[in-house]
Design a protein around this motif. Structure first.
Motif, mmCIF file in Angstrom:
data_model
loop_
_atom_site.group_PDB
_atom_site.id
_atom_site.type_symbol
_atom_site.label_atom_id
_atom_site.label_comp_id
_atom_site.label_asym_id
_atom_site.label_seq_id
_atom_site.Cartn_x
_atom_site.Cartn_y
_atom_site.Cartn_z
ATOM 1 N N ARG A 166 0.842 -1.201 0.000
ATOM 2 C CA ARG A 166 0.000 0.000 0.000
ATOM 3 C C ARG A 166 0.880 1.255 0.000
ATOM 4 N N SER A 167 0.678 2.101 -0.977
ATOM 5 C CA SER A 167 1.556 3.260 -1.156
ATOM 6 C C SER A 167 0.833 4.358 -1.921
ATOM 7 N N HIS A 168 1.488 5.515 -2.058
ATOM 8 C CA HIS A 168 1.014 6.528 -3.001
ATOM 9 C C HIS A 168 2.191 7.352 -3.509
ATOM 10 N N TRP A 169 2.001 7.930 -4.690
ATOM 11 C CA TRP A 169 3.035 8.718 -5.357
ATOM 12 C C TRP A 169 2.382 9.925 -6.025
ATOM 13 N N ILE A 170 3.149 10.993 -6.150
ATOM 14 C CA ILE A 170 2.651 12.167 -6.867
ATOM 15 C C ILE A 170 3.689 12.572 -7.909
ATOM 16 N N PHE A 171 3.237 12.708 -9.145
ATOM 17 C CA PHE A 171 4.092 13.179 -10.233
ATOM 18 C C PHE A 171 3.755 14.634 -10.525
ATOM 19 N N LYS A 172 4.798 15.430 -10.665
ATOM 20 C CA LYS A 172 4.629 16.856 -10.975
ATOM 21 C C LYS A 172 5.318 17.139 -12.312
ATOM 22 N N ASN A 173 4.534 17.638 -13.260
ATOM 23 C CA ASN A 173 5.058 17.905 -14.610
ATOM 24 C C ASN A 173 5.767 16.682 -15.197
ATOM 25 N N GLY A 174 5.186 15.520 -14.951
ATOM 26 C CA GLY A 174 5.716 14.290 -15.535
ATOM 27 C C GLY A 174 6.872 13.651 -14.783
ATOM 28 N N LYS A 175 7.274 14.235 -13.647
ATOM 29 C CA LYS A 175 8.392 13.675 -12.875
ATOM 30 C C LYS A 175 7.950 13.330 -11.459
ATOM 31 N N LEU A 176 8.529 12.244 -10.940
ATOM 32 C CA LEU A 176 8.163 11.790 -9.604
ATOM 33 C C LEU A 176 8.601 12.826 -8.562
ATOM 34 N N GLU A 177 7.635 13.302 -7.795
ATOM 35 C CA GLU A 177 7.901 14.337 -6.790
ATOM 36 C C GLU A 177 7.767 13.792 -5.369
ATOM 37 N N ILE A 178 6.763 12.949 -5.144
ATOM 38 C CA ILE A 178 6.502 12.380 -3.822
ATOM 39 C C ILE A 178 6.423 10.865 -3.935
ATOM 40 N N LYS A 179 7.096 10.187 -3.040
ATOM 41 C CA LYS A 179 7.101 8.716 -3.034
ATOM 42 C C LYS A 179 6.878 8.231 -1.607
ATOM 43 N N ARG A 180 5.707 7.613 -1.364
ATOM 44 C CA ARG A 180 5.373 7.119 -0.028
ATOM 45 C C ARG A 180 5.024 5.632 -0.130
ATOM 46 N N VAL A 181 5.983 4.780 0.179
ATOM 47 C CA VAL A 181 5.792 3.335 0.086
ATOM 48 C C VAL A 181 5.555 2.751 1.472
ATOM 49 N N GLN A 182 4.563 1.886 1.569
ATOM 50 C CA GLN A 182 4.155 1.220 2.808
ATOM 51 C C GLN A 182 3.579 2.230 3.808
ATOM 52 N N VAL A 183 2.343 2.580 3.566
ATOM 53 C CA VAL A 183 1.616 3.496 4.455
ATOM 54 C C VAL A 183 0.264 2.876 4.799
ATOM 55 N N SER A 184 -0.359 3.399 5.837
ATOM 56 C CA SER A 184 -1.696 2.920 6.211
ATOM 57 C C SER A 184 -2.729 3.578 5.295
ATOM 58 N N PRO A 185 -3.928 3.030 5.223
ATOM 59 C CA PRO A 185 -4.963 3.649 4.376
ATOM 60 C C PRO A 185 -5.219 5.107 4.727
ATOM 61 N N GLU A 186 -5.312 5.388 6.017
ATOM 62 C CA GLU A 186 -5.609 6.753 6.460
ATOM 63 C C GLU A 186 -4.445 7.706 6.177
ATOM 64 N N THR A 187 -3.221 7.244 6.399
ATOM 65 C CA THR A 187 -2.053 8.082 6.129
ATOM 66 C C THR A 187 -1.936 8.383 4.645
ATOM 67 N N SER A 188 -2.211 7.393 3.824
ATOM 68 C CA SER A 188 -2.152 7.569 2.381
ATOM 69 C C SER A 188 -3.083 8.696 1.938
ATOM 70 N N VAL A 189 -4.296 8.693 2.470
ATOM 71 C CA VAL A 189 -5.281 9.718 2.097
ATOM 72 C C VAL A 189 -4.902 11.085 2.657
ATOM 73 N N GLU A 190 -4.628 11.134 3.957
ATOM 74 C CA GLU A 190 -4.343 12.417 4.614
ATOM 75 C C GLU A 190 -3.079 13.078 4.061
ATOM 76 N N GLU A 191 -1.998 12.298 3.985
ATOM 77 C CA GLU A 191 -0.742 12.853 3.485
ATOM 78 C C GLU A 191 -0.821 13.157 1.990
ATOM 79 N N GLY A 192 -1.506 12.275 1.251
ATOM 80 C CA GLY A 192 -1.655 12.501 -0.181
ATOM 81 C C GLY A 192 -2.350 13.821 -0.476
ATOM 82 N N LYS A 193 -3.428 14.088 0.216
ATOM 83 C CA LYS A 193 -4.157 15.345 0.011
ATOM 84 C C LYS A 193 -3.296 16.553 0.414
#
Length: 205
Positions: free
Chosen positions: A168-195
């Protein structure tokens, strides 16, 4: 001399005329033409891209991969990144399981705020049909990508083992490049931190 008589049964048989033979052939051809071949299952071929692909690090460009969404439609990652300055991908181990449902519904509940700045995609190794069922049951407003070979998942560093599983993870790409990489997170952390991360990155655009 005794005259040989042909059997009545044999003599009564009638050779088909040319027109009857042609008609029979036409009927057979029409019947065969109605038989349709089963449609081929949609597949995408990323072999060339994945052969050179190593785990992405912050600053790396989004890979040139294509995945099917829940409707069996191909989605080009490069194209998505070219149309959206920010793109969020969140990965979950298995559709319709408790933790994955909390994560997916969390992104659903925050989607109105997120969509103003970023495109959002769910990601797992589930087949498109499972993704569709998950999307429909939970009223998810974003696409769910199917990555059964874990090509993109592996490039993002979220393979659980070499042969199976998704972290379980999430990532954010900015202008086509990886900006944020969060591997192994809880469901709630993924949502809260992602937003939170999306809103912070949006300020710099």
């Amino acid at each position: 001399m005794v005259e040989l008589r042909r059997s009545t049964r044999i003599s009564s048989k009638k050779e088909p005329s040319v027109s009857e033979s042609v008609e029979s052939t036409n009927v057979k051809a029409k019947t065969e033409s109605k038989v349709t071949k089963p449609s081929a299952k949609k597949e995408v071929n990323n072999e060339t891209a994945t052969a050179k692909l190593s785990e992405l690090q912050v600053g790396d460009e989004i890979p040139d991969l294509t995945l099917l969404n829940q409707d069996d439609e191909p989605v080009s990652l490069k194209e998505v990144a070219s149309k959206n300055k920010l793109v969020v991908f969140f990965a979950y181990p298995k559709a319709s399981t408790p933790g994955c449902t909390r994560q997916a519904c969390g992104f659903r509940d925050n989607y109105d705020d997120l969509k103003e700045h970023a495109a959002v995609f769910g990601l797992s190794a589930d087949a498109p049909k499972s993704q569709k069922n998950f999307q429909t049951k939970q009223s998810l407003p974003y696409d769910l990508l199917s990555d059964p070979k874990r090509e993109f998942i592996g490039a993002l560093g979220a393979k659980k083992t070499a042969v199976s599983g998704v972290i379980r993870s999430h990532w954010i790409f900015k202008n086509g490049k990886l900006e944020i990489k969060r591997v192994q997170v809880s469901p709630e952390t993924s949502v809260e931190e992602g937003k939170k991360e999306v809103l912070e990155l949006a300020k710099s655009l």
